[in-house]
Design an enzyme around this catalytic site. Sequence first.
Site, PDB file in Angstrom:
ATOM      1  N   TYR A 153      13.825 -12.198  -1.515  1.00  0.00           N
ATOM      2  CA  TYR A 153      13.809 -12.902  -0.369  1.00  0.00           C
ATOM      3  C   TYR A 153      12.351 -13.555  -0.012  1.00  0.00           C
ATOM      4  CZ  TYR A 153      18.377 -10.981   0.989  1.00  0.00           C
ATOM      5  OH  TYR A 153      19.660 -10.801   1.117  1.00  0.00           O
ATOM      6  N   HIS A 161      13.866  -6.574   2.948  1.00  0.00           N
ATOM      7  CA  HIS A 161      13.494  -7.930   2.465  1.00  0.00           C
ATOM      8  C   HIS A 161      12.150  -8.641   2.753  1.00  0.00           C
ATOM      9  CE1 HIS A 161      18.269  -8.596   3.100  1.00  0.00           C
ATOM     10  NE2 HIS A 161      18.007  -7.465   2.214  1.00  0.00           N
TER      11      HIS A 161
HETATM   12  P1  NAD Z   1      32.417  -7.806   6.722  1.00  0.00           P
HETATM   13  O1  NAD Z   1      32.379  -9.341   7.552  1.00  0.00           O
HETATM   14  O2  NAD Z   1      33.474  -7.641   5.944  1.00  0.00           O
HETATM   15  O3  NAD Z   1      32.538  -6.820   7.817  1.00  0.00           O
HETATM   16  C1  NAD Z   1      32.896  -5.503   7.805  1.00  0.00           C
HETATM   17  C2  NAD Z   1      33.809  -5.005   8.969  1.00  0.00           C
HETATM   18  O4  NAD Z   1      32.835  -4.405   9.920  1.00  0.00           O
HETATM   19  C3  NAD Z   1      34.915  -5.690   9.189  1.00  0.00           C
HETATM   20  O5  NAD Z   1      36.148  -4.953   8.974  1.00  0.00           O
HETATM   21  C4  NAD Z   1      34.742  -6.087  10.806  1.00  0.00           C
HETATM   22  O6  NAD Z   1      36.052  -5.811  11.270  1.00  0.00           O
HETATM   23  C5  NAD Z   1      34.155  -4.640  11.143  1.00  0.00           C
HETATM   24  N1  NAD Z   1      33.322  -4.571  12.571  1.00  0.00           N
HETATM   25  C6  NAD Z   1      32.738  -5.513  13.078  1.00  0.00           C
HETATM   26  N2  NAD Z   1      32.493  -5.328  14.240  1.00  0.00           N
HETATM   27  C7  NAD Z   1      32.619  -3.999  14.403  1.00  0.00           C
HETATM   28  C8  NAD Z   1      32.286  -2.840  15.088  1.00  0.00           C
HETATM   29  N3  NAD Z   1      31.752  -3.389  16.439  1.00  0.00           N
HETATM   30  N4  NAD Z   1      32.643  -1.513  14.961  1.00  0.00           N
HETATM   31  C9  NAD Z   1      33.129  -1.391  13.729  1.00  0.00           C
HETATM   32  N5  NAD Z   1      33.439  -2.362  12.847  1.00  0.00           N
HETATM   33  C10 NAD Z   1      33.257  -3.525  13.124  1.00  0.00           C
HETATM   34  O7  NAD Z   1      31.092  -7.525   6.172  1.00  0.00           O
HETATM   35  P2  NAD Z   1      30.287  -7.182   4.943  1.00  0.00           P
HETATM   36  O8  NAD Z   1      30.172  -8.323   4.125  1.00  0.00           O
HETATM   37  O9  NAD Z   1      31.208  -5.993   4.350  1.00  0.00           O
HETATM   38  O10 NAD Z   1      28.964  -6.730   5.335  1.00  0.00           O
HETATM   39  C11 NAD Z   1      29.080  -5.411   6.146  1.00  0.00           C
HETATM   40  C12 NAD Z   1      27.608  -5.362   6.743  1.00  0.00           C
HETATM   41  O11 NAD Z   1      26.854  -4.917   5.559  1.00  0.00           O
HETATM   42  C13 NAD Z   1      26.895  -6.783   7.139  1.00  0.00           C
HETATM   43  O12 NAD Z   1      26.308  -6.115   8.018  1.00  0.00           O
HETATM   44  C14 NAD Z   1      25.999  -7.068   6.012  1.00  0.00           C
HETATM   45  O13 NAD Z   1      25.139  -7.961   6.405  1.00  0.00           O
HETATM   46  C15 NAD Z   1      25.498  -5.781   5.408  1.00  0.00           C
HETATM   47  N6  NAD Z   1      25.139  -5.594   4.101  1.00  0.00           N
HETATM   48  C16 NAD Z   1      23.962  -5.131   3.884  1.00  0.00           C
HETATM   49  C17 NAD Z   1      23.196  -5.088   2.881  1.00  0.00           C
HETATM   50  C18 NAD Z   1      21.903  -4.305   2.680  1.00  0.00           C
HETATM   51  O14 NAD Z   1      21.253  -4.592   1.712  1.00  0.00           O
HETATM   52  N7  NAD Z   1      21.518  -3.774   3.570  1.00  0.00           N
HETATM   53  C19 NAD Z   1      23.870  -5.549   1.615  1.00  0.00           C
HETATM   54  C20 NAD Z   1      25.104  -6.072   1.855  1.00  0.00           C
HETATM   55  C21 NAD Z   1      25.721  -6.351   3.058  1.00  0.00           C
HETATM   56  C1  G6P Z   2      21.837  -8.774  -0.622  1.00  0.00           C
HETATM   57  C2  G6P Z   2      21.169  -8.189   0.658  1.00  0.00           C
HETATM   58  C3  G6P Z   2      21.921  -7.797   1.581  1.00  0.00           C
HETATM   59  C4  G6P Z   2      22.636  -9.275   1.984  1.00  0.00           C
HETATM   60  C5  G6P Z   2      23.564  -9.387   0.946  1.00  0.00           C
HETATM   61  C6  G6P Z   2      24.341 -10.601   0.972  1.00  0.00           C
HETATM   62  O1  G6P Z   2      21.557  -8.546  -1.846  1.00  0.00           O
HETATM   63  O2  G6P Z   2      20.436  -6.887   0.007  1.00  0.00           O
HETATM   64  O3  G6P Z   2      21.098  -7.509   2.644  1.00  0.00           O
HETATM   65  O4  G6P Z   2      22.776  -9.585   3.223  1.00  0.00           O
HETATM   66  O5  G6P Z   2      23.157  -9.015  -0.386  1.00  0.00           O
HETATM   67  O6  G6P Z   2      25.312 -10.707   0.221  1.00  0.00           O
HETATM   68  P1  G6P Z   2      26.574 -11.664   0.315  1.00  0.00           P
HETATM   69  O7  G6P Z   2      27.324 -11.499  -0.929  1.00  0.00           O
HETATM   70  O8  G6P Z   2      27.358 -11.155   1.570  1.00  0.00           O
HETATM   71  O9  G6P Z   2      25.917 -13.056   0.365  1.00  0.00           O
HETATM   72 MN    MN Z   3      19.737  -5.877   1.980  1.00  0.00          MN
END
Ligand code: NAD
Ligand code: G6P
Ligand code: MN
Length: 433
Positions: free
Chosen positions: A253, A199
């Site tokens: 970002y 980011h």
């Molecule tokens: P979400 O709120 O749907 O959570 C996903 C799952 O994680 C849920 O089903 C929840 O019960 C579970 N969970 C919570 N604590 C846990 C634990 N200790 N062990 C196992 N499972 C657990 O989240 P989301 O919107 O699907 O996003 C998931 C993750 O991915 C977040 O951390 C988000 O920031 C990240 N994300 C990263 C990027 C990226 O670019 N790297 C992009 C989008 C989302």
């Molecule tokens: C981005 C990023 C993630 C971020 C997410 C948020 O593109 O790469 O790291 O957290 O999307 O998406 P959301 O739909 O959860 O706001």
């Molecule tokens: Mn990201």
Amino acid sequence: GIKIVTIGGGSSYTPELVEGFIKRYHELPVRELWLVDIEAGKEKLDIVGNLAKRMIEKAGLPIEVHLTLDRRAALKDADFVTTQFRVGLLDARAKDERIPLSHGVLGQETNGPGGLFKGLRTIPVILDIIKDIQELCPDAWLINFTNPAGMVTEAVLRYTSHRKVVGLCNVPIGIEMGVAKLLEVDHSRVRVDFAGLNHMVYGLDVYVDGISVKDKVIELLTNPENSSFVKNIEGQGWEPEFIRALNVLTCPYHMYYYKSDEMLEKELKNFKEGTTRAEVVKKLEDELFELYKDPNLDIKPPQLEKRGGAYYSDAAVRLISSIYNDKRDIQPVNTINNGAIASIPHDSAVEISCVITKEGPKPLAIGDLPVAVRGLVQQIKSFERVAAEAAVTGNYDTALLAMTINPLVPSDKVGKAILDEMLEAHKEHLPKF
Ligand code: NAD
Ligand code: G6P
Ligand code: MN
């Protein structure tokens, strides 16, 4: 056959991942996919897990899908572990966004105080997962998608001996796809040289068929419609003179740092109207899970593309495939710097274009970042390191230090007020401070 374990399997992104495994089955023969969640996510896991099973059945592939709340049972002999969990779910994200905004400071999932607290909640869980991996599947690669992905990768590199870790974000691939679309060429012809942090990544050059088109792309970034490549951040366009002088591609970002006032003003408006991104995402997620429940649905619904993480599956599965097949292609990932960027510590995580081999990502050394961006990148790296230390030690002073050195926090006093309120609000998901 290959065994994949996905922690946070109840995520609405899981159908993307499954689609990725289906599309690449010919080169990545997955035999078992274990989706792991916790009690709080059980219902989501069931719904999304059953959709995953229908998708695989429709594709006619012999991939077994297991749904479980028993992480240790799942991890036994895994080849790849992917993590996509959210400690405290979206309610915690809403607090990360709203508490800083109530103090007039940007509230965002991965930036500023919100990013700090997401890290403080997530890092202890990741370190626990690493302990299990080292015991149950020591040769497995951990592909971490859990945010803040840069800080989490930093914590694994500095506080564990597990070296098979890669942090992954969809922003770089999103930029490449976005640039390809703007230039009306196929994605395969576009190559961006990425370097920086998660980011906080810059495109140092961009090529079509090996010929630099950087100047053209930089001009395109002055158009608000072209200046963001993710759905969760609205583009604002860059002042032409500024972006030309910066002379590198920005990621969405960067707007929080180079357009701090305008971005904060927008967020404050959303906050006053009661809809920060967490509320928008909650609604989207409810809609998605309603769709996922339909027993006739057996594909990834297009509505998922409204989430910021679009193309995540492509990024994750092509990475796993390139490690597994020793493809030696180039992909931007978060990995140990090892001198690839001179002004960043050798043992720190960077987001950079890498050659992806069986032994993991090998960063393409860039020498150093342009002087105009170097300082900000170093400052964010210092923030990530101090924040990771705070997560590991539970030391209050260290947490306040991380908070205050973040460029989006205006003073130690404001930082302390936010810190105290957030420590209280999140205490059930935090180590003892
Ligand atoms: P979400 O709120 O749907 O959570 C996903 C799952 O994680 C849920 O089903 C929840 O019960 C579970 N969970 C919570 N604590 C846990 C634990 N200790 N062990 C196992 N499972 C657990 O989240 P989301 O919107 O699907 O996003 C998931 C993750 O991915 C977040 O951390 C988000 O920031 C990240 N994300 C990263 C990027 C990226 O670019 N790297 C992009 C989008 C989302
Ligand atoms: C981005 C990023 C993630 C971020 C997410 C948020 O593109 O790469 O790291 O957290 O999307 O998406 P959301 O739909 O959860 O706001
Ligand atoms: Mn990201």
